[in-house]
Design an enzyme around this catalytic site. Sequence first.
Site, short mmCIF file in Angstrom:
data_model
loop_
_atom_site.label_atom_id
_atom_site.label_comp_id
_atom_site.label_asym_id
_atom_site.label_seq_id
_atom_site.Cartn_x
_atom_site.Cartn_y
_atom_site.Cartn_z
N TYR A 40 58.14 63.27 -77.04
CA TYR A 40 57.28 62.10 -76.95
C TYR A 40 57.29 61.35 -78.30
O TYR A 40 57.18 61.99 -79.35
CB TYR A 40 55.86 62.55 -76.58
N ASP A 74 53.84 71.55 -75.29
CA ASP A 74 53.18 70.33 -74.82
C ASP A 74 53.42 70.28 -73.31
O ASP A 74 54.52 70.00 -72.84
CB ASP A 74 53.79 69.13 -75.54
N LYS A 97 46.68 61.83 -69.40
CA LYS A 97 47.69 61.67 -68.36
C LYS A 97 47.22 62.36 -67.07
O LYS A 97 46.23 61.95 -66.51
CB LYS A 97 49.03 62.20 -68.88
C1 LIG Z 1 50.78 60.73 -74.20
C2 LIG Z 1 51.42 61.95 -74.71
C3 LIG Z 1 50.99 62.54 -75.91
C4 LIG Z 1 49.92 61.92 -76.77
O1 LIG Z 1 48.68 61.94 -76.18
P1 LIG Z 1 47.53 60.82 -76.45
O2 LIG Z 1 46.43 61.27 -75.56
O3 LIG Z 1 48.12 59.50 -76.10
O4 LIG Z 1 47.21 60.93 -77.90
C5 LIG Z 1 51.61 63.71 -76.32
N1 LIG Z 1 52.60 64.27 -75.59
C6 LIG Z 1 53.04 63.73 -74.45
C7 LIG Z 1 54.13 64.39 -73.69
C8 LIG Z 1 52.47 62.55 -73.97
O5 LIG Z 1 52.93 62.00 -72.84
#
Ligand SMILES: *Cc1c(COP(=O)(O)O)cnc(C)c1O
Length: 382
Positions: free
Chosen positions: A98, A170, A195
């Site tokens: 990301y 992640d 998300k």
């Molecule tokens: C959006 C996202 C992040 C960051 O998260 P935020 O809530 O926007 O700070 C980290 N890793 C992945 C895979 C993401 O899609």
Amino acid sequence: MKFGTKAIHAGIEPDSATGAVMTPIYQTSTYAQSAPGVHKGYEYARTGNPTRTVLENNLAALENGKFGICFSSGLAAMDAVIRLLQPGDEVLACDDLYGGSYRLLTKVHGGFGIKSRFVGMNNLAAFESAIRPETKLIWIETPTNPMLNIVDILAICTIAKKKGILTCVDNTFASPYLQNPLDLGADIVLHSATKYIGGHSDVVHGAVVTNSELYAQKLRFIQNAVGAVPGPQDCFLILRGIKTLHIRVERACQNAAKIADFLRSHSKIKQVFYPGFIDHPGHDIAASQMRHFGGMVSFNLFTDTLDYAEKLLSNTKLFTLAESLGGVESLIGHPATMTHASIPREERLKVGLTDSLIRLSVGIEDVSDLIDDLNVAIDHLS
Ligand SMILES: *Cc1c(COP(=O)(O)O)cnc(C)c1O
């Protein structure tokens, strides 16, 4: 307890004071003490808030972990994990990451003496030989964003464990419904709850879950000492989103599979990236570590030129052109200029992220409408 039951019940009891079935929003910054230091477990809302506590316990249960710790965003959660390291230590991260994670590692922590290197994680021998004595954290993302590569979590964590290196996955793209990295040997799992977990594109939020009491204590200390905490309203919205997480993700996965098939059979689409295809290089690993193949699909048009991609992006009507993913509504995005603009072009091209790559976050609308929308938009290209 199975997942759907946990989503609705784990850590959640009717409010002890009033019987309210839904967790109340404790909109307070401080708590009365009956004598100095004598209180009911809460002193100040950066340190703790009852709405947040319920969410932390619920998230821990969803990831089969003991401890959940919430932050004001996914990147704030990631920042807290990196703060477990010391200057001179190194993060070894997968090479398809990301954009914001790449930026945080290189442009922020790089300046404080924590180095990052990026490696492919599909060749296990090459990965293992990339580990150095100063490697203290292995950062995994799977499926990766936006190329939808699959990393073998169990294999990477087994190598890391042998060498005593901390691992963090992640898990944003999969959601806890599809994949539970702690069960596969990871020390920490991270979510941008913005998300799939929140799921309605109305709140920014992050969380980590771990089974390690030691890391939980350290992360809780950082949460309070640094202060990137979510407010109680945001915690309430995330709790509300989680109640339908399994239903939403299930539908998004079904829709994504149909859209991937449609795109693959279209003559104006050159290549479709989707781990559900049996000839996707990570398909077998995805099948073994994920419940379904996710709601994300990326593809290249018949030509690599930017103008056709731009035309398609503004041609769709149901797919909204926007950053982010994992909401009930379908989104279309252009990683090279949007989510991954902070990654240098040469780095992007190395992993196949071309200027014409288009990424879909498939929502839970009726799939025939979504396919019609894409079909019309693609037809209008020439
Ligand atoms: C959006 C996202 C992040 C960051 O998260 P935020 O809530 O926007 O700070 C980290 N890793 C992945 C895979 C993401 O899609």
